[in-house]
Design a protein around this motif. Structure first.
Motif, mmCIF file in Angstrom:
data_model
loop_
_atom_site.group_PDB
_atom_site.id
_atom_site.type_symbol
_atom_site.label_atom_id
_atom_site.label_comp_id
_atom_site.label_asym_id
_atom_site.label_seq_id
_atom_site.Cartn_x
_atom_site.Cartn_y
_atom_site.Cartn_z
ATOM 1 N N SER A 171 85.486 27.429 47.173
ATOM 2 C CA SER A 171 85.058 27.847 45.826
ATOM 3 C C SER A 171 84.283 26.741 45.131
ATOM 4 N N GLY A 175 79.399 28.338 46.713
ATOM 5 C CA GLY A 175 80.146 29.533 47.096
ATOM 6 C C GLY A 175 80.225 30.520 45.935
ATOM 7 N N LEU A 176 80.488 30.002 44.744
ATOM 8 C CA LEU A 176 80.616 30.869 43.569
ATOM 9 C C LEU A 176 79.278 31.533 43.247
ATOM 10 N N ALA A 179 78.542 34.243 45.690
ATOM 11 C CA ALA A 179 79.349 35.453 45.507
ATOM 12 C C ALA A 179 78.598 36.401 44.564
ATOM 13 N N THR A 191 86.333 38.746 48.741
ATOM 14 C CA THR A 191 87.157 37.709 48.110
ATOM 15 C C THR A 191 86.549 36.326 48.314
ATOM 16 N N VAL A 192 86.939 35.396 47.471
ATOM 17 C CA VAL A 192 86.632 33.977 47.699
ATOM 18 C C VAL A 192 87.985 33.306 47.942
ATOM 19 N N GLU A 194 90.201 29.889 48.699
ATOM 20 C CA GLU A 194 90.116 28.442 48.434
ATOM 21 C C GLU A 194 91.411 27.793 48.912
ATOM 22 N N SER A 199 90.026 25.606 41.967
ATOM 23 C CA SER A 199 88.651 25.763 42.449
ATOM 24 C C SER A 199 87.914 24.426 42.391
ATOM 25 N N ILE A 206 83.036 30.089 37.657
ATOM 26 C CA ILE A 206 84.143 30.994 38.014
ATOM 27 C C ILE A 206 84.074 32.232 37.119
ATOM 28 N N LEU A 210 82.438 35.123 39.367
ATOM 29 C CA LEU A 210 83.539 35.888 39.973
ATOM 30 C C LEU A 210 84.132 36.871 38.958
ATOM 31 N N LEU A 217 89.585 35.486 43.306
ATOM 32 C CA LEU A 217 89.627 34.116 43.834
ATOM 33 C C LEU A 217 91.054 33.889 44.313
ATOM 34 N N SER A 262 81.625 27.516 52.006
ATOM 35 C CA SER A 262 81.220 26.603 50.931
ATOM 36 C C SER A 262 82.335 25.554 50.846
#
Ligand SMILES: Cc1cc2nc3c(=O)[nH]c(=O)nc-3n(C[C@H](O)[C@H](O)[C@H](O)COP(=O)(O)OP(=O)(O)OC[C@H]3O[C@@H](n4cnc5c(N)ncnc54)[C@H](O)[C@@H]3O)c2cc1C
Length: 452
Positions: A171, A175-176, A179, A191-192, A194, A199, A206, A210, A217, A262
């Motif tokens: 995260s 990556g965020l 997404a 989903t993410v 971590e 995060s 976030i 997300l 998350l 990520s």
């Protein structure tokens, strides 16, 4: 130098034409350095910003929300207007120092291998993503596993979609951002996951990337298996304990065709290490003093090659400091800067060298204390420090209602309450020059975090 090889000379070579390299070049020119050369391996200037088409750049510098390319363009335009030469499509492959002269070996299609002799160097090579190989996830090597930055490049620059059903591991900010980007392009981001209990990205990412899109998350969670032989068919996630070990019985299978990684950024410092600069095991960047100068005289570093930044504004600020300091260094070391600053008298040079040694001797150590992972810089030479020296750092955990403290020689000097501190956000404290007179015995500054 090998015979027949093309050679060039410059006073200041800047390696990397991303936001750090560009801001450093501009500051050096403003401080009077005529002879500057930017070396960039890509075909265009701007660095990683070229693929960051989302907005959120430049709030501090321009008080505007710009996209990455817009932010980069403002600096590229100024570099062009200032007539600072750039060699693009040129990759630096080696750095050497011999009898006070620095030699850069670079390659491009037009010149082949070229040698550039320079007085000073600013390292601004940015960072690269940690690859899958570093993670040891069991499974085959199916298509559909990408680093988040590669996926970003595919979508934003090459117009290709890496997949439709996506799981993201890690995260961090890339990556965020991905997404949200993949969702906007019509993919389903399931989903993410971590592995840490928090995060690694900015809070605002976030929320905006997300929460606004309903993407969950999952903290303290990792990918324990990638399914599929030719193409990713799914991943198994599992919760991890405090020692990051997967907890049996918590496995969850998610069907997907794409896994984006990520999982951290690594400063590109092979060249820096080859040159022999002292490195920080925490940031994996070179150790620098208040002027962004490495342990090697006349070699400066800024931007993500020094430590991974959250906001590009801080990269530009830090790079401007490096550019200005490189200009000062060139003046002190008798290089042509402007006509007015031409070669210092020999006696003056000796005085400068003696002054430098003295400054090194009286340098104050800056060290990380409780909950602080590292500090940049790690040394301050009071004689060389400006009115204010910024010490930047990251904390090692999410900390609520803690105090950000600074101690001089072990004595608590300041204590400021922070509602929240998080590893994803860079923090800073300011040291005023007047303190060096107020505390003449100061030899150690500690930045640390205390509970209530
Ligand atoms: C996905 C993503 C999203 C981000 N989002 C935001 C945001 O919303 N807001 C924000 O403020 N910041 C954001 N950032 C952070 C910001 O973009 C970076 O901190 C900044 O770009 C770092 O600048 P840099 O010049 O140090 O590195 P880079 O931009 O990586 O530039 C380094 C340059 O050096 C060149 N180079 C490397 N090695 C060599 C070599 N050997 N020879 C020649 N050239 C070389 C590279 O090609 C590159 O052009 C984001 C970053 C990423 C990756």
């Amino acid at each position: 130098m090998a015979e027949g090889r093309k050679s060039m000379e410059t006073a200041l070579a800047i390696i990397g034409g991303g936001p750090a390299g560009l801001a450093a070049a501009l500051a050096a020119r403003e401080a009077g350095v005529e002879d500057i050369l930017i070396l960039e391996r890509d075909s265009v200037l701007g660095g990683i910003l070229n693929q960051c088409i989302h907005n959120g750049f430049g709030l501090h510098t321009f008080k505007e929300e710009l996209t990455g390319p817009e932010y980069a363009y403002r600096f590229i335009k100024r570099v062009e207007e200032a007539g600072i030469p750039c060699l693009t499509d040129t990759m630096v492959v080696d750095l050497e120092e011999e009898e006070g002269e620095k030699y850069i070996t670079a390659m491009n299609r037009k010149d082949g291998i070229l040698t550039i002799r320079t007085k000073a160097i600013i390292l601004a090579m940015g960072c690269r993503e940690r690859p899958r190989g570093a993670l040891n996830i069991p499974g085959f090597r199916p298509a559909g596993v990408y680093s988040a930055g590669t996926a970003q490049r595919l979508v934003n620059i090459e117009g290709k979609m890496p997949g439709r059903d996506v799981v993201i591991l890690g995260s961090g900010d890339i990556g965020l951002i991905m997404a949200r980007r993949m969702t906007l392009e019509g993919a389903k981001v399931h989903t993410v996951a971590e592995i840490m209990p928090y995060s690694g990205g900015l809070k605002r990412n976030i929320v905006q990337c997300l929460d606004d899109f309903g993407i969950p998350l999952k903290l303290s969670t990792t990918v324990v298996k990638i399914h599929g032989k030719e193409r990713v068919e799914g991943v198994t996630l599992a919760k991890v304990d405090e020692r990051m070990k997967p907890i049996p019985g918590t496995e969850e299978y998610i069907p997907c065709d794409t896994l984006l990684l990520s999982v951290g950024l690594l400063p590109e410092n092979e060249l820096t290490e080859e040159l022999g600069a002292k490195m920080s095991p925490v940031t994996r960047g070179p150790l620098v003093n208040e002027s962004m100068e490495t342990s090697l005289s006349g070699v400066f570093a800024c931007g993500n090659v020094l430590h991974v930044h959250d906001l590009v504004d801080f990269v530009s600020q830090e790079a401007a400091l490096a550019g200005k300091a490189a200009a000062e260094w060139l003046k002190e070391n008798g290089n042509n800067v402007t006509e007015a600053d031409l070669v210092l008298e020999q006696a003056e040079k000796q005085e400068t060298a003696a002054g430098r040694m003295q400054a090194e001797k009286t340098a104050i150590t800056v060290e990380p204390g409780a909950h602080v992972r590292y500090t940049v810089p790690s040394k301050i030479r009071p004689d060389k420090a400006g009115e204010e020296t910024l010490i930047r750092f990251r904390v090692d955990n999410v900390l609520k209602d803690h105090y950000l403290c600074v101690s001089y020689n072990g004595e608590l000097i300041s204590r400021k309450k922070k509602r929240i501190l998080a590893p994803g956000e860079m923090e800073q404290v300011v040291i005023r020059h007047s303190d060096f007179e107020k505390y003449p015995e100061l030899s150690r500054i500690t930045v640390h975090i205390e509970a209530e």
